[in-house]
Structure formats: C-alpha cells, structure tokens
Motif scaffolding. Structure first.
Motif, PDB file in Angstrom:
ATOM      1  N   ILE A 136      45.188  48.805  40.248  1.00  0.00           N
ATOM      2  CA  ILE A 136      44.828  47.393  40.340  1.00  0.00           C
ATOM      3  C   ILE A 136      45.087  46.761  38.977  1.00  0.00           C
ATOM      4  O   ILE A 136      44.477  47.170  37.977  1.00  0.00           O
ATOM      5  CB  ILE A 136      43.359  47.204  40.745  1.00  0.00           C
ATOM      6  CG1 ILE A 136      43.111  47.767  42.151  1.00  0.00           C
ATOM      7  CG2 ILE A 136      42.970  45.727  40.687  1.00  0.00           C
ATOM      8  CD1 ILE A 136      41.662  47.743  42.582  1.00  0.00           C
ATOM      9  N   LEU A 137      45.992  45.789  38.938  1.00  0.00           N
ATOM     10  CA  LEU A 137      46.342  45.098  37.701  1.00  0.00           C
ATOM     11  C   LEU A 137      45.697  43.718  37.711  1.00  0.00           C
ATOM     12  O   LEU A 137      45.862  42.967  38.681  1.00  0.00           O
ATOM     13  CB  LEU A 137      47.858  44.939  37.557  1.00  0.00           C
ATOM     14  CG  LEU A 137      48.705  46.165  37.207  1.00  0.00           C
ATOM     15  CD1 LEU A 137      48.675  47.212  38.311  1.00  0.00           C
ATOM     16  CD2 LEU A 137      50.150  45.749  36.932  1.00  0.00           C
ATOM     17  N   ILE A 138      44.977  43.374  36.644  1.00  0.00           N
ATOM     18  CA  ILE A 138      44.322  42.079  36.565  1.00  0.00           C
ATOM     19  C   ILE A 138      44.714  41.418  35.245  1.00  0.00           C
ATOM     20  O   ILE A 138      44.504  41.994  34.166  1.00  0.00           O
ATOM     21  CB  ILE A 138      42.791  42.198  36.665  1.00  0.00           C
ATOM     22  CG1 ILE A 138      42.405  42.935  37.966  1.00  0.00           C
ATOM     23  CG2 ILE A 138      42.143  40.818  36.622  1.00  0.00           C
ATOM     24  CD1 ILE A 138      40.922  43.167  38.115  1.00  0.00           C
ATOM     25  N   THR A 139      45.258  40.211  35.332  1.00  0.00           N
ATOM     26  CA  THR A 139      45.795  39.532  34.145  1.00  0.00           C
ATOM     27  C   THR A 139      44.710  38.979  33.238  1.00  0.00           C
ATOM     28  O   THR A 139      44.873  38.958  32.014  1.00  0.00           O
ATOM     29  CB  THR A 139      46.735  38.390  34.546  1.00  0.00           C
ATOM     30  OG1 THR A 139      46.014  37.438  35.358  1.00  0.00           O
ATOM     31  CG2 THR A 139      47.933  38.913  35.321  1.00  0.00           C
ATOM     32  N   HIS A 140      43.604  38.500  33.823  1.00  0.00           N
ATOM     33  CA  HIS A 140      42.503  37.950  33.019  1.00  0.00           C
ATOM     34  C   HIS A 140      41.246  37.857  33.876  1.00  0.00           C
ATOM     35  O   HIS A 140      41.277  38.161  35.070  1.00  0.00           O
ATOM     36  CB  HIS A 140      42.882  36.598  32.410  1.00  0.00           C
ATOM     37  CG  HIS A 140      43.158  35.513  33.406  1.00  0.00           C
ATOM     38  ND1 HIS A 140      44.257  35.519  34.245  1.00  0.00           N
ATOM     39  CD2 HIS A 140      42.473  34.373  33.709  1.00  0.00           C
ATOM     40  CE1 HIS A 140      44.248  34.436  34.999  1.00  0.00           C
ATOM     41  NE2 HIS A 140      43.170  33.723  34.704  1.00  0.00           N
TER      42      HIS A 140
END
Length: 272
Positions: free
Chosen positions: A73-77
């Motif tokens: 799971i990639l979360i930018t901010h």
C-alpha cells in the motif's frame, strides 16, 4: 537419449517461462480521485492512495470488499482522501506500507495501521529509492509541493504532523515506469525525473484548488516527458474543477508529444 530429451524439455520449459514472464502485462486500474491498483506481470499487487470508497466511485464498497490480495500500500501523504481505506485493506490483506517514515509512524500510532506491516525496508524519504517484491519493483520517493497532516478518526481537533507530501516513481521489472504525482503544484525539478529514468506513464493531478490545475499540469507533463499521461484527482467534488478536456487543450497548445488516456472509474489499462 531419454536423459537428453528430459534436459531439452527442461530447457524449453525454462525458455518459455522466461518469455511468458517478459511478455506479461502490467494492469493499472483507476478507482477515482488518486486511487489506483497496479498489478505486475507476475501478479504482485500494489494500491496507491487507496480511497476506493470516494464519492465518485459508486462501486467503491464492492471494489473494497473484493480486494483480497494486496502486497503493498503506497500513500503519498497524510490527508484523509489519500489515506482512504488503507487500514481496512491492510488488516484484510497483510499488505506492507510504503510511505515516508514520518507518515508511517503517524499511521501506526494514530490511525491503526498494523505495526508489524511497517518497517525500514518499506519506508523512505525524498530522493531515496527502495527495492521490493523480490526486486521486481523499485520505488523512488519524489517531492511534492503540498502539505501533509493526518487527522485521527476523532476529528479535526486531532490533527497530527505526518512529514512532507510526495509522489512515487515506480519502476516495474519487465513493465512500465509509472510516476504518481500525488497532490502537488508544478515545480521545475520535475525536469530532473527523466534524467534518471524514462517515465512511461504519468498519473497527474489536474483538479486545481488543492493541486495544480490543467494548465500547470500540462507544463508538468512537458517537464516529465512521459509516453502516456492519465489525469486524476478531479471531479470528486465540484471544487475540483479541472477537467481532462482542459488538460487536452493545454497540451495541444503547448504542442507536447504525449498520449492522453482519460480513464473511466473502474477501468483497467493493460500495458506491455
């Protein structure tokens, strides 16, 4: 002779397996807003800013219930429209968290993300790159001109710092290089990205108000020089008034050589 036949069969099987792997497709699915699922040629699954249940996605709850396999799971901010459904997905799939260290710490301490699924191997910061999923995926942390705070479920009075906002440059073995801008304004250092790695697909915020709008996004496309640009982060709310049509017009005026792919919510793009 029988031994030789077996050896030749094994060699043929190996060659065919390698060719099938190399010829595999990368699948990119858009769920609306900034939420994407990426499936690699070998079947690994990543989701980015997974707010599947955003107001623009009428099938969001169904999409979420059917999402049973996620590796990363990639979360930018830290804003709620990007953290989205990540904790529910993580608890269901045991997916590892890819964020900056600061955001990862905030999500564990205040957001309920399972601590055992967060570690130094998947955390990074601007300018760094990590290799994951048996080296099939490399993820570089790209800056973004934006803010980043995390709001606890208790409400706006419980806002926590979560480091700096960013984007991701995702390089997939035998697949494309994908740049997810996150929420950002145009910034001149975008021009440095293609000096290090050719970008095949750019997932570009165009909604305006909180991010760059179509005009500035077109200039960002000019700097990054992708083969394909996919507009995102527009239309979820009326306030996000930037449109793909306005992006197309701006790119045409600037005479930028790029394919504009306007995806429908729920649509999947297959990329060799």
């Amino acid at each position: 002779m029988e031994f030789l036949k077996k050896c030749l069969s094994l060699i043929l099987f190996f060659v065919l397996s390698v060719n099938l792997y190399a010829a595999g497709h990368t699948e990119i699915t858009w769920y609306g807003h900034a939420a994407f699922k990426i499936k690699t040629p070998t079947g690994k699954v990543m989701v980015i800013d997974p707010w599947l249940t955003n107001p623009a996605n009428q099938a969001g709850k169904d999409n979420l219930s059917k999402l049973n396999k996620v590796d990363l799971i990639l979360i930018t901010h830290g804003h709620a429209d990007h953290v989205g459904d990540s904790v529910e997905i993580a608890k269901k799939t045991a997916a590892r968290l890819v964020t900056t260290y600061d955001l990862g710490a905030a999500l564990v301490k205040y957001g309920g993300y399972p601590e055992k699924q967060v570690g130094y191997d998947t955390q990074g910061n601007t300018g760094g790159e990590i290799s994951l999923l048996d080296d099939e995926v490399k993820i570089a942390f790209i800056p973004a001109v934006h803010s980043s705070t995390f709001t606890e479920p208790h409400g706006i009075k419980h806002i926590r710092s979560s480091g700096n906002a960013g984007g991701f440059l995702i390089s997939i073995k035998n697949g494309p290089v994908i740049y997810h801008t996150g929420d950002t304004d145009l910034f001149s250092d975008m021009a440095l990205i293609p000096r290090f790695r050719k970008v095949d697909i750019m997932l570009a915020a165009i909604g305006d108000h909180f991010t760059m709008g179509p005009q500035r996004a077109a200039e960002a496309v000019k700097l990054v020089q992708p083969d394909i640009v996919i507009p995102m982060h527009f239309g979820t709310y009326p306030i996000l008034r930037g449109t793909p049509k306005a992006l197309e017009e701006a790119i045409k005026i600037k005479n930028i050589n790029v394919e504009i792919k306007v995806m429908k919510i729920g649509e999947t793009l297959n990329h060799k």
